[in-house]
Design an enzyme around this catalytic site. Structure first.
Site, PDB file in Angstrom:
ATOM      1  N   ASP A  31      -0.193  -4.021  -4.133  1.00  0.00           N
ATOM      2  CA  ASP A  31      -1.449  -3.038  -4.377  1.00  0.00           C
ATOM      3  C   ASP A  31      -1.080  -1.692  -3.899  1.00  0.00           C
ATOM      4  O   ASP A  31      -1.585  -1.146  -2.750  1.00  0.00           O
ATOM      5  CB  ASP A  31      -2.624  -3.448  -3.496  1.00  0.00           C
ATOM      6  CG  ASP A  31      -4.029  -3.055  -4.069  1.00  0.00           C
ATOM      7  OD1 ASP A  31      -3.951  -2.871  -5.421  1.00  0.00           O
ATOM      8  OD2 ASP A  31      -4.782  -2.602  -3.507  1.00  0.00           O
ATOM      9  N   HIS A  41      -8.023  -5.155  -0.856  1.00  0.00           N
ATOM     10  CA  HIS A  41      -6.566  -4.288  -1.086  1.00  0.00           C
ATOM     11  C   HIS A  41      -5.741  -5.363  -0.385  1.00  0.00           C
ATOM     12  O   HIS A  41      -4.345  -5.282  -0.761  1.00  0.00           O
ATOM     13  CB  HIS A  41      -6.682  -3.128  -0.007  1.00  0.00           C
ATOM     14  CG  HIS A  41      -5.900  -2.253   0.114  1.00  0.00           C
ATOM     15  ND1 HIS A  41      -4.928  -1.772  -1.115  1.00  0.00           N
ATOM     16  CD2 HIS A  41      -5.116  -1.355   1.036  1.00  0.00           C
ATOM     17  CE1 HIS A  41      -3.876  -1.082  -0.880  1.00  0.00           C
ATOM     18  NE2 HIS A  41      -4.076  -0.603   0.460  1.00  0.00           N
ATOM     19  N   SER A  50       0.839  -1.192   0.004  1.00  0.00           N
ATOM     20  CA  SER A  50      -0.128   0.095  -0.029  1.00  0.00           C
ATOM     21  C   SER A  50       0.857   1.221  -0.064  1.00  0.00           C
ATOM     22  O   SER A  50       1.775   1.470  -0.963  1.00  0.00           O
ATOM     23  CB  SER A  50      -0.870   0.146   1.229  1.00  0.00           C
ATOM     24  OG  SER A  50      -1.851   1.085   1.194  1.00  0.00           O
TER      25      SER A  50
END
Length: 462
Positions: free
Chosen positions: A192, A261, A168
């Site tokens: 991601d 996610h 992330s």
């Protein structure tokens, strides 16, 4: 310790020898290095970074060794081996300030598959509570991580041996650090990469292919927390990059919110733990991939299909990464996430004045998968890509159904008035190798609307 003189011939000499061994062992006794874990972070703790670098190796796989000026003297880092690769794991934004649940699993998996140093970056204090504050802390974190890597380089580690793995927001931290090194670090893997504040950011502010010799990204939530645009040499869009199978319904709100996610992290760990390959196929879009328009492992930029994991450059030969390539693959609901992909093709003997929908189901001993393929009106041919959990050679039967959308009308029709189509069915399993010859059923099929037709599927294993 002093040995006392003992009379008694051979017995005394033996006792003296054993005593001397005990003294030597006592002198060589080393005090165990204390184990460190993530610090706790207060929800209202402010923006103090308080970064920790925790080293794990084959010698201390379960014991985090704290590396900073307080625990090591000069440049020396006990247990660090400059002759092997170094994986640096960077977490992202943490809403509640807790240690990421996946950290231990990823660390263990990396140490099991390779002889490497694993460094986990703990920046909980600077990544908790407020997302905007976490973004603002990235530069300071990037500078500290850059100084840390320079220390590793001073110990003899080559720049090309450094592999940053960021989840992330951590993916963009990795990009920032790679930018500070002029793109000379070996590899960056973005799990991601975060979207908010980065989708429209310049390449200097986010992960991009210029940040390392090889940059890859795994996209699983591109319609929410994850970035939609490609950011690496290779970008894997899992199930199109969004809406991952097996994620919970909105009733479990928190897990529903983060499931897509965090699936990128789970898939990466699974790629290390399972021998089943997660291979991506180059294509311009997921729609075109599932429609069977991209069946070769080649594009304008690469001539092979890359694979998720720690293979060098994803298995792509050196010299074939001149630009950015988007690749697509499907997965199953749970780990191991890998599936096999096969193209299915149906060719009508006579085109129809309306579109034709054919449902194709693969039946194995303990597996079933199905897709629908569409043959446009006035066309002969339709195709699609079907995922299946076992190799094509283990699929026992194929079920084909000529679907008429209005089931009610079809039920009221007599058997003699139901529409019949004829055609030929073929299939081929996709692989990272060049395409082979498709397997076709030996006879033409005659299918009556909404009446499934079952055929044995005998293909050979490659």
């Amino acid at each position: 310790m002093v040995a006392r003189r003992h009379s008694g011939g051979a017995l005394g000499a033996a006792a003296f020898f054993l005593l001397a061994l005990a003294c030597t062992a006592e002198d060589e006794l080393v005090t165990p290095t204390p184990c460190y874990d993530f610090q706790s972070a207060s929800f209202f703790g402010g923006g103090n970074l308080n970064v920790q670098f925790l080293l794990f190796t084959a010698r201390n796989p379960k014991c985090g060794q704290l590396i900073n000026g307080n625990t090591t003297n000069g440049l020396s880092i006990p247990n660090f081996n400059a002759t092997v690769g170094t994986k640096i794991v960077i977490h992202g934004f943490r809403v509640l300030g807790t240690k990421p649940s996946w950290i231990d699993g990823l660390t263990d998996a990396l140490l099991r598959v390779a002889d490497v140093n694993v460094v986990v970056v703990d920046w909980l204090s600077g990544s908790t509570a407020q997302y905007n504050s976490a973004v603002e802390n990235m530069t300071s974190l990037g500078l500290q991580l850059t100084a840390f890597i320079r220390r590793l380089l001073a110990l003899g580690a080559p720049e090309s041996s450094i592999h940053l793995i960021g989840a992330s927001l951590g993916a963009h931290v990795g990009g920032l650090v790679g930018h500070f090194f002029g793109g000379k670090l070996g590899r960056i893997t973005g799990l991601d990469p975060a979207s908010y504040k980065f989708t429209k950011a310049s390449t200097e502010e986010r992960l991009d292919p210029g940040d390392a010799l090889f940059v890859e990204a795994i996209h699983t939530d591109s319609d929410n927390f994850g970035i939609r645009i490609p950011v690496g040499h290779i970008d894997y869009y899992i199930n199109g990059g969004k809406d991952q199978p097996g994620c919970p319904s909105p009733r479990n709100f928190y897990k529903y919110l983060i499931c897509d996610h965090m699936r990128a992290v789970s898939i990466y760990i699974s790629s290390l733990e399972s021998s089943c390959p997660l291979v991506g196929f180059p294509c311009s879009s997921y729609k075109n991939f599932t429609a069977g328009d991209c069946l070769n492992c080649s594009s304008d930029l690469i001539q092979t299909c890359p694979r998720i994991g720690i293979m060098e450059r994803g298995g792509v030969p050196v010299g074939e990464l001149s630009g950015q390539t988007q690749v697509y693959l499907m997965t199953r609901n749970t780990a191991p996430y890998c599936v096999f992909h096969s193209v299915v093709d149906f060719q009508l003997n006579n085109p129809r004045s309306t579109s034709t929908i054919i449902e194709v189901s693969f039946m194995g001993e303990d597996s079933r998968s199905a897709i629908q393929i569409k043959i446009p009106k006035n066309s002969h041919n339709g195709r699609g890509v079907i995922p299946h959990e076992v190799p094509l050679c283990q699929i026992q039967t194929v079920v084909l159904n000529f679907v008429v959308r209005s089931q009610l009308i079809s039920l009221w029709r007599s058997k003699d008035t139901k529409e019949v189509i004829e055609g030929r069915f073929c299939t081929e399993q996709l692989s990272a190798k060049a395409r082979g010859k498709m397997f076709c059923l030996s006879q033409n099929l005659s299918m009556t609307e909404n009446i499934p037709v079952i055929h044995n599927l005998y293909t050979t294993c490659q």
